[in-house]
Design a protein around this motif. Structure first.
Motif, PDB file in Angstrom:
ATOM      1  N   PHE A 271      17.879  42.212 -23.855  1.00  0.00           N
ATOM      2  CA  PHE A 271      19.320  42.119 -24.049  1.00  0.00           C
ATOM      3  C   PHE A 271      19.848  40.773 -23.567  1.00  0.00           C
ATOM      4  CE2 PHE A 271      23.689  42.689 -22.533  1.00  0.00           C
ATOM      5  CZ  PHE A 271      24.301  43.162 -23.680  1.00  0.00           C
ATOM      6  N   LEU A 272      19.468  40.413 -22.359  1.00  0.00           N
ATOM      7  CA  LEU A 272      19.934  39.138 -21.818  1.00  0.00           C
ATOM      8  C   LEU A 272      19.368  37.958 -22.587  1.00  0.00           C
ATOM      9  CD1 LEU A 272      19.847  39.794 -17.976  1.00  0.00           C
ATOM     10  CD2 LEU A 272      21.845  39.619 -19.466  1.00  0.00           C
ATOM     11  N   GLN A 273      18.113  38.081 -23.030  1.00  0.00           N
ATOM     12  CA  GLN A 273      17.522  36.989 -23.789  1.00  0.00           C
ATOM     13  C   GLN A 273      18.314  36.733 -25.073  1.00  0.00           C
ATOM     14  OE1 GLN A 273      14.746  35.137 -22.538  1.00  0.00           O
ATOM     15  NE2 GLN A 273      15.775  33.803 -24.009  1.00  0.00           N
ATOM     16  N   GLY A 274      18.762  37.809 -25.701  1.00  0.00           N
ATOM     17  CA  GLY A 274      19.572  37.651 -26.902  1.00  0.00           C
ATOM     18  C   GLY A 274      20.878  36.942 -26.618  1.00  0.00           C
ATOM     19  N   ILE A 275      21.513  37.300 -25.512  1.00  0.00           N
ATOM     20  CA  ILE A 275      22.764  36.656 -25.126  1.00  0.00           C
ATOM     21  C   ILE A 275      22.534  35.173 -24.834  1.00  0.00           C
ATOM     22  CG2 ILE A 275      24.570  36.637 -23.362  1.00  0.00           C
ATOM     23  CD1 ILE A 275      24.648  39.008 -25.342  1.00  0.00           C
ATOM     24  N   ILE A 276      21.420  34.886 -24.190  1.00  0.00           N
ATOM     25  CA  ILE A 276      21.068  33.495 -23.901  1.00  0.00           C
ATOM     26  C   ILE A 276      20.796  32.722 -25.182  1.00  0.00           C
ATOM     27  CG2 ILE A 276      19.260  32.019 -22.904  1.00  0.00           C
ATOM     28  CD1 ILE A 276      18.918  34.298 -20.778  1.00  0.00           C
ATOM     29  N   ASP A 277      20.015  33.322 -26.062  1.00  0.00           N
ATOM     30  CA  ASP A 277      19.568  32.620 -27.269  1.00  0.00           C
ATOM     31  C   ASP A 277      20.714  32.191 -28.169  1.00  0.00           C
ATOM     32  OD1 ASP A 277      16.983  32.914 -26.414  1.00  0.00           O
ATOM     33  OD2 ASP A 277      16.450  34.501 -27.826  1.00  0.00           O
ATOM     34  N   ILE A 278      21.800  32.961 -28.186  1.00  0.00           N
ATOM     35  CA  ILE A 278      22.913  32.579 -29.050  1.00  0.00           C
ATOM     36  C   ILE A 278      23.867  31.594 -28.372  1.00  0.00           C
ATOM     37  CG2 ILE A 278      22.801  34.761 -30.298  1.00  0.00           C
ATOM     38  CD1 ILE A 278      25.359  35.633 -28.797  1.00  0.00           C
TER      39      ILE A 278
END
Length: 319
Positions: A271-278
């Motif tokens: 979840f956090l990785q997705g937030i970071i990636d965008i």
């Protein structure tokens, strides 16, 4: 709040253009956190007003607080507001988001009545320097079909968004992913990110985006790839929670959650990785609706809440 260990696009470009050792160094540099950890005291059972919340934030190292706009409208003179704003600035503390002060889910007369006060609310937010309002979308209805509900939501939320836009405010909509809520009324409504995009598209205002909650993301069976379809401006607020043990994804109930990393039911790292990636750059807060937490002394709850957030950040190399 936002965290970006590295932006997805930048990471891809770096991998193509630089050597492996330099790429690793760049990734570590980009892992420095830029988003703010937000404190919304009511969601963790802490009873506090605007000034008290600011003091708690300073004491426990939170970096953003709820705007308490209604309290400011009712109790603060310009001088008092300027004083607390100066204290926020001195301590590097910004704002989280406010709940929309308009009841848009009920009958037309109630919506119209509340809507009359929205501009004054937004004017006060602008005076405070606050720029985010949020709400949630109930994922079923007893009378309205999906299309009827879509039409009503798009019109009413769109009218709200137009007023907010005049005052530099972004409007975040939270889809509720629990399957139990989608079936509790006769007609299912929005319960996933993809459906949320449809509503935002129907509204058609550039200042409308998502409240992305890890609990609802999990319950909706949304994925890391779903998160990566978003742009930074598509996300207004991020809520970070865990789900209860002893329930399947389909049987989780709203209003009963855990602090992040408490159970490991939700894949917090993805979840956090997705937030970071965008490249998200806004507030990140918890919203556990947890009775055990609510029953704790304020200081204990504030400390445990921050520890839980830090533990979650550590899964993606952030502090």
């Amino acid at each position: 709040m936002q965290r970006r260990e590295f932006m997805f696009s930048t990471a891809l470009a770096s991998a193509a253009l630089v050597s492996s050792p330099f790429s690793s160094l760049l990734a570590r540099q980009e892992a420095e956190r830029k988003f703010k950890i937000a404190l919304n005291p009511g969601t963790i059972g802490v009873k506090a007003n605007y000034a008290q919340t600011l003091d708690y934030a300073i004491q426990y190292k939170y970096e953003a607080i709820s705007p308490f706009t209604q309290e400011v409208m009712e109790k603060y003179s310009d001088g008092q507001l300027n004083e607390i704003l100066a204290k926020m600035k001195e301590n590097g503390i910004g704002y989280d988001s406010a709940n929309v002060p308009v009841e848009f889910r009920r009958d037309k007369s109630k919506f119209n009545e509340d809507f009359k006060g929205l501009r004054k609310f937004c004017e006060t937010m602008e005076k405070q320097g606050a720029t985010r309002i949020n709400t949630w979308i109930i994922s079923s209805h007893n009378e309205l079909t999906y299309n009827e509900n879509m039409k009503q939501h798009a019109y009413r939320l769109g009218e709200c968004a137009k007023v907010m836009k005049d005052h530099g405010i972004r409007f975040g909509l939270e889809y509720l992913g629990m399957r139990t809520m989608m079936t509790q009324n006769r007609y299912p409504f929005i319960g996933s990110m993809k459906e949320g995009k449809e509503l935002i598209g129907e509204i058609g205002e550039s200042n409308v985006g998502f409240v992305v909650d890890s609990f609802h993301w999990y319950c909706a069976n949304d994925t890391l790839e779903d998160l990566r379809t978003l742009k930074p401006e598509d996300v207004v607020v991020v809520d970070l929670n865990d789900a209860r043990l002893g329930f399947t994804r389909e049987t989780q109930l709203d209003g009963k959650r855990e602090l992040p990393m408490a159970t490991g039911v939700i894949n917090t790292k993805d979840f956090l990785q997705g937030i970071i990636d965008i490249g998200y750059e806004g507030p990140v807060r918890t919203e556990p609706f947890n009775q055990e937490l609510n029953d704790m002394e304020n200081d204990v709850a504030l400390k445990l809440n921050m520890e839980a957030i830090k533990k979650a950040l550590a899964t993606v190399g952030l502090k």
